[in-house]
Design an enzyme around this catalytic site. Structure first.
Site, PDB file in Angstrom:
ATOM      1  N   LYS A 139       4.163  46.101  -2.965  1.00  0.00           N
ATOM      2  CA  LYS A 139       5.247  46.043  -2.749  1.00  0.00           C
ATOM      3  C   LYS A 139       5.857  45.683  -4.381  1.00  0.00           C
ATOM      4  O   LYS A 139       6.939  46.155  -4.590  1.00  0.00           O
ATOM      5  CB  LYS A 139       5.756  44.826  -1.816  1.00  0.00           C
ATOM      6  CG  LYS A 139       5.405  45.040  -0.599  1.00  0.00           C
ATOM      7  CD  LYS A 139       5.910  43.986   0.358  1.00  0.00           C
ATOM      8  CE  LYS A 139       5.412  42.751   0.223  1.00  0.00           C
ATOM      9  NZ  LYS A 139       3.793  42.654   0.541  1.00  0.00           N
TER      10      LYS A 139
ATOM     11  N   ARG B 135      10.470  37.341   5.731  1.00  0.00           N
ATOM     12  CA  ARG B 135       8.809  37.443   6.244  1.00  0.00           C
ATOM     13  C   ARG B 135       9.058  36.820   7.670  1.00  0.00           C
ATOM     14  O   ARG B 135       7.810  36.544   8.215  1.00  0.00           O
ATOM     15  CB  ARG B 135       8.196  36.585   5.244  1.00  0.00           C
ATOM     16  CG  ARG B 135       7.344  37.228   4.391  1.00  0.00           C
ATOM     17  CD  ARG B 135       6.575  36.289   3.293  1.00  0.00           C
ATOM     18  NE  ARG B 135       5.259  36.588   3.002  1.00  0.00           N
ATOM     19  CZ  ARG B 135       4.924  37.267   1.733  1.00  0.00           C
ATOM     20  NH1 ARG B 135       6.101  37.203   0.995  1.00  0.00           N
ATOM     21  NH2 ARG B 135       3.956  37.505   1.346  1.00  0.00           N
TER      22      ARG B 135
ATOM     23  N   ARG C 213      -7.539  42.389  -7.484  1.00  0.00           N
ATOM     24  CA  ARG C 213      -6.325  41.880  -8.125  1.00  0.00           C
ATOM     25  C   ARG C 213      -6.983  40.551  -8.582  1.00  0.00           C
ATOM     26  O   ARG C 213      -6.721  39.776  -9.653  1.00  0.00           O
ATOM     27  CB  ARG C 213      -5.097  41.771  -7.188  1.00  0.00           C
ATOM     28  CG  ARG C 213      -4.191  41.411  -8.057  1.00  0.00           C
ATOM     29  CD  ARG C 213      -2.665  41.303  -7.439  1.00  0.00           C
ATOM     30  NE  ARG C 213      -2.533  40.352  -6.156  1.00  0.00           N
ATOM     31  CZ  ARG C 213      -1.570  40.362  -5.363  1.00  0.00           C
ATOM     32  NH1 ARG C 213      -0.922  41.428  -5.336  1.00  0.00           N
ATOM     33  NH2 ARG C 213      -1.743  39.632  -4.298  1.00  0.00           N
TER      34      ARG C 213
ATOM     35  N   ARG D 246      -5.252  34.952  -9.087  1.00  0.00           N
ATOM     36  CA  ARG D 246      -4.441  34.085  -8.183  1.00  0.00           C
ATOM     37  C   ARG D 246      -5.231  33.436  -7.124  1.00  0.00           C
ATOM     38  O   ARG D 246      -5.986  33.949  -6.527  1.00  0.00           O
ATOM     39  CB  ARG D 246      -3.511  35.327  -7.519  1.00  0.00           C
ATOM     40  CG  ARG D 246      -2.053  35.191  -7.999  1.00  0.00           C
ATOM     41  CD  ARG D 246      -1.224  36.306  -7.395  1.00  0.00           C
ATOM     42  NE  ARG D 246      -1.143  36.307  -5.989  1.00  0.00           N
ATOM     43  CZ  ARG D 246      -0.120  37.030  -5.241  1.00  0.00           C
ATOM     44  NH1 ARG D 246       0.441  37.970  -5.690  1.00  0.00           N
ATOM     45  NH2 ARG D 246      -0.051  36.633  -3.923  1.00  0.00           N
TER      46      ARG D 246
ATOM     47  N   ARG E 219      -3.769  35.462   5.108  1.00  0.00           N
ATOM     48  CA  ARG E 219      -2.440  36.069   4.860  1.00  0.00           C
ATOM     49  C   ARG E 219      -2.219  37.243   5.735  1.00  0.00           C
ATOM     50  O   ARG E 219      -1.092  37.651   5.940  1.00  0.00           O
ATOM     51  CB  ARG E 219      -2.280  36.324   3.407  1.00  0.00           C
ATOM     52  CG  ARG E 219      -2.032  35.294   2.436  1.00  0.00           C
ATOM     53  CD  ARG E 219      -2.398  35.167   0.991  1.00  0.00           C
ATOM     54  NE  ARG E 219      -1.900  36.417   0.426  1.00  0.00           N
ATOM     55  CZ  ARG E 219      -2.272  37.075  -0.738  1.00  0.00           C
ATOM     56  NH1 ARG E 219      -3.579  36.569  -1.371  1.00  0.00           N
ATOM     57  NH2 ARG E 219      -1.733  38.039  -1.314  1.00  0.00           N
TER      58      ARG E 219
END
Ligand code: ADP
Length: 191
Positions: free
Chosen positions: A14, A89, A128, A134, A145
């Site tokens: 996204k 969301r 990632r 992160r 998640r």
């Protein structure tokens, strides 16, 4: 105005695509995830409040989103509209967004969903994690998640389908290929 929602699970791409779409159609890119990460980095009161929630892969409470969004939207009124990335969301957030847009006589033009299978999502997010570090990209938090997405966010598919605004785009391929698919759908709707 064009008001797009870019929809999909974590890792669907996204962010990558939103930036490009924003540039192409002169839209303001609003990523609630980016806003929260910046608040955390700057150790603002909001950042301190949401840090542990985000690190667990849970959703920030709905009532904290609306003011944030209003502020972000007011900053960019000169453009052709907005692309929302990572928002809404929950059903409550979708209703709040509709209300907020209604204040200026606007509405959501189109919701574009990037479809990617769970295994590919996990691979991308772990990758990632190695690059960006992160805190919410560990295997356990990613799994949470994805679960949160299934339970709290996926009901939005029906919400937008009922309004005839939901379109699915295959999210595997090169960045340019996927962008091409998204633009084709957008052009079919806004022209
Ligand atoms: P991703 O889509 O990869 O999970 P985001 O950057 O969109 O990443 O979001 C990271 C985290 O920020 C989410 O897991 C959640 O904790 C929080 N967050 C972002 N946007 C929202 C939102 N609209 N509502 C609640 N929490 C959010």
């Amino acid at each position: 105005m064009i008001n797009l929602v870019l929809f999909g699970p974590p890792g669907a791409g996204k962010g990558t695509q939103s930036i490009r779409i924003a540039g192409q159609y002169h839209l303001a890119h609003i990523s609630t995830g980016d806003i929260f990460r910046s608040e955390i980095k700057n150790e603002t009161p909001l950042g301190l409040k949401v840090r542990s929630i985000i690190e667990k892969g849970e959703l920030v409470p709905d009532e904290l989103l609306i003011d944030l969004l209003r502020t972000a939207m007011n900053r960019h009124t000169e453009l052709n509209g907005f692309i929302f990335d990572g928002f809404p969301r929950t059903l409550r957030q979708a209703a709040d967004l509709d209300d907020l847009l209604k204040e200026t006589g606007e509405k959501v033009t189109l919701t574009l969903a990037l479809e990617v299978d769970d295994q590919e999502l996990m691979t991308r997010l772990l990758n990632r994690a190695r690059i960006e570090g992160r805190k919410d990209d560990t295997e356990q938090v990613i799994a949470n998640r994805l679960k949160v997405y299934q339970t709290q966010t996926s009901p939005l598919i029906e919400y937008y389908k009922r309004q005839g605004k939901f379109r699915v785009v295959h999210g595997k391929g090169s960045v340019e290929e996927i962008l091409g698919r998204l633009c084709k759908v957008i052009d079919g709707v806004v022209e």
